[in-house]
Design an enzyme around this catalytic site. Structure first.
Site, PDB file in Angstrom:
ATOM      1  N   SER A   2      -9.424   0.990   3.090  1.00 36.94           N
ATOM      2  CA  SER A   2      -8.847   1.984   2.289  1.00 36.94           C
ATOM      3  C   SER A   2      -7.545   1.177   1.450  1.00 36.94           C
ATOM      4  O   SER A   2      -6.960   1.859   0.772  1.00 36.94           O
ATOM      5  CB  SER A   2      -8.164   2.977   3.263  1.00 36.94           C
ATOM      6  N   SER A  35      -9.470  -1.280   7.570  1.00 35.17           N
ATOM      7  CA  SER A  35      -8.913  -1.152   6.344  1.00 35.17           C
ATOM      8  C   SER A  35      -8.280  -2.128   5.393  1.00 35.17           C
ATOM      9  O   SER A  35      -7.862  -2.063   4.372  1.00 35.17           O
ATOM     10  CB  SER A  35      -8.158   0.388   6.169  1.00 35.17           C
ATOM     11  N   LYS A  93       0.750  -1.144  -0.039  1.00 34.14           N
ATOM     12  CA  LYS A  93       0.056   0.001  -0.026  1.00 34.14           C
ATOM     13  C   LYS A  93       0.746   1.359   0.032  1.00 34.14           C
ATOM     14  O   LYS A  93       1.910   1.247   0.828  1.00 34.14           O
ATOM     15  CB  LYS A  93      -0.820   0.008   1.350  1.00 34.14           C
TER      16      LYS A  93
END
Lengths: 465, 67
Positions: free
Chosen positions: A155, A179, A80
């Site tokens: 997310s 997330s 990420k």
């Protein structure tokens, strides 16, 4: 052999170690898969095939020389894009950090690097792990591999999309209010938020200091345990990591089964506090029945209403996030996406006494969940209340995103894992969540593995082309 | 603009959020409502020393397991 892009970490590792699969060949297959799919999925912010092939060649040489190999040697992974990697910007999917070049690797980057893993690139997210999916940012939002018109959860949206689509076998996400587990549930993969303090966050752009976690995302339970093995441990640069933690081999007890395990089912989270849709509710109840069939003792339990956990999480997160963003928020508010700007804004109006009360409430809620673990080995409940909605309907996204039961375990710090159950009639994944006592990720994996064997989701593959 | 809104917009400007107020005042009004409804959904807590009043810290959660 399977298509190479659908190999699990375990399968690929066995073939790499036995010499029947070259890390270069494997990496090349995933590069081709990515070149084919990513223009539709937007999972990557920065795709780095040259670096990946160089890493793959190094892994191949290590194997030929029989240098200290790990299960991750020769295995491609993605990060990420709030996790630092020297040589590549950490953008947090934001215009604000578009030129942010880190001076050192994040702890987890170093861990994966030293284990012989192959970095394939930096993955999309909701801006700063809070605002999205958004269309007013320098990079497009990632999409769901089961239906590109739907969001992939967030997310850690790119991580979920890349693993769920077979572009990667492994990725790391972060989890402040769910997330890692939201994209795991939305994309039909396994997402673990380990115990607070299990995995270092050094070198990760923070959202909320006391709620953030780094977590592994994979297509199988065994792979998830392998990836957690590679990243867990004390780090002197992250004071929140637990110095005295015992580091087990998380794969060791996978095959132990669930016979006799006591599982508390928090049903009121998804039947009363929030009402999950019919298919999601049935999927969770059916998962409980599966555990009963396998010999576990599953009993319904009751704790505080879900709204107490979610409000507590929001108040703490808004305040801590604003403390991080304050200077940018004062000087460059127009550089955030609308979604991020409006999600950070309530922090301006939460008073000191509300923050203190939220922290006091947090302690009580934590004790409440801890007390349940005196009687139960594990807790199971919902992850999301429905499947992922369309990505281009902001009002539906705003309505459905808070309909979840993941923030509970960010508040308490307990480990929690999202597990897929099957596909809804709309073709999108369903799933549930298992949580365990502090530093007992092994028992969660043990139960999740037993469930997966009985109800394997990994044999369902997206037909995205 | 109501006088109450004017007061809190001015307070925000004095705290350094001038650009935010000038460009996104509607978003601010909505965020204020979100914050107020959030704090209302928190459980009532009465303040006694015999209750856990400590602020959550990462190390405290591990006491039962590691000490």
């Amino acid at each position: 052999m399977n298509d190479l892009h659908w190999l699990t970490i375990k399968e690929a590792s066995e073939e790499i170690h036995s010499g029947t699969l070259s890390p270069v060949e494997y990496t090349q297959a995933l590069i081709s898969r990515t070149e084919q799919l990513d223009p539709k999925l937007n999972a990557y912010i920065k795709f780095t095939p040259e670096r990946a092939l160089a890493d793959a060649k190094r892994a191949e040489e290590a194997i030929l020389k029989n240098k200290s190999l790990t299960t991750m040697t020769g295995i491609p992974f993605g990060l990420k894009d709030i996790i630092d990697v020297v040589g590549f910007e950490t953008t947090a999917h934001s215009k604000i950090l578009i030129d942010n070049m880190p001076k050192s690797n994040a702890y987890v980057t170093d861990k994966l690097d030293s284990s012989g893993g192959i970095l394939m690139g930096k993955l999309a997210l909701h801006e700063f792990a809070i605002g999205g999916p958004a269309f007013d940012l320098p990079f497009p939002p990632a999409r769901n591999p089961w239906n590109i018109n739907h969001h992939p959860g967030g997310s850690s949206s790119g991580s979920g999309s890349a693993v769920g689509s077979g572009m990667l076998p492994a990725a790391l996400g972060t989890d402040t209010g769910g997330s890692v587990r939201n994209p795991a549930t939305s994309c039909g993969i396994i997402g673990m938020k380990a115990t607070y303090g299990r995995v270092s966050k050094a070198g990760v752009v923070p959202l909320s200091f006391s709620l953030d976690h780094v977590g592994p995302m994979t297509r199988t339970v065994e792979d998830n345990a392998i990836l957690l093995n590679a990243i867990a441990g004390y780090d002197k640069n992250d004071p929140s990591t637990e110095k005295n933690q015992i580091l087990p081999d998380f794969t060791e007890f996978l095959h132990k089964g669930v016979k006799g395990l006591r599982i508390g089912l928090i049903r009121h989270f998804y039947t009363t506090d929030l009402k999950a849709d019919v298919e999601m509710c049935k999927a969770i109840d059916d998962a409980a029945d599966t555990f009963r069939k396998l010999g576990a003792i599953v009993e319904e339990i009751h704790v505080s209403p879900l709204s107490h956990f979610s409000s507590c999480n929001s108040i703490i997160m808004y305040c801590e996030a604003l403390s991080i963003h304050d200077q940018w928020y004062k000087t460059r508010p127009e550089d955030y996406s609308k979604a991020t700007r409006t999600r950070l804004m309530p922090g301006l109006f939460i008073k000191g006494e509300d923050y203190v009360n939220a922290q006091r409430t947090r302690t009580k809620l934590t004790q409440e969940i801890n007390n349940q673990f005196k009687n139960f080995d594990l807790i199971m409940t919902a992850s999301s209340m429905e499947t992922a909605c369309r990505i281009d309907e902001p009002e539906t996204v705003a309505r459905t995103y808070p309909r979840q039961a993941r923030t509970v375990f960010n508040i308490t710090g307990h480990p929690a894992c999202a597990i897929p159950t099957g596909l809804a009639t709309n073709g999108l994944p369903l799933g549930f969540q298992i949580a365990g006592p502090y530093f007992d990720e092994s028992t969660i994996y043990q139960a999740a593995w037993a469930y997966e064997k009985e109800n394997p989701f990994n044999n369902k593959q997206t037909d995205i082309k | 603009m109501s006088s109450e809104s004017e007061i809190f917009f001015n307070q925000l400007k004095e705290s350094g959020y001038e650009i935010l107020v000038d460009k996104f005042s509607q978003e601010i009004t909505s965020a204020k409502q979100t914050a107020e409804s959030l704090t209302k959904t928190m459980p009532d807590s009465h303040h006694m020393y015999d209750e856990p009043s400590n602020v959550f810290t990462p190390n405290k959660i591990n006491i039962d397991n590691n000490e």
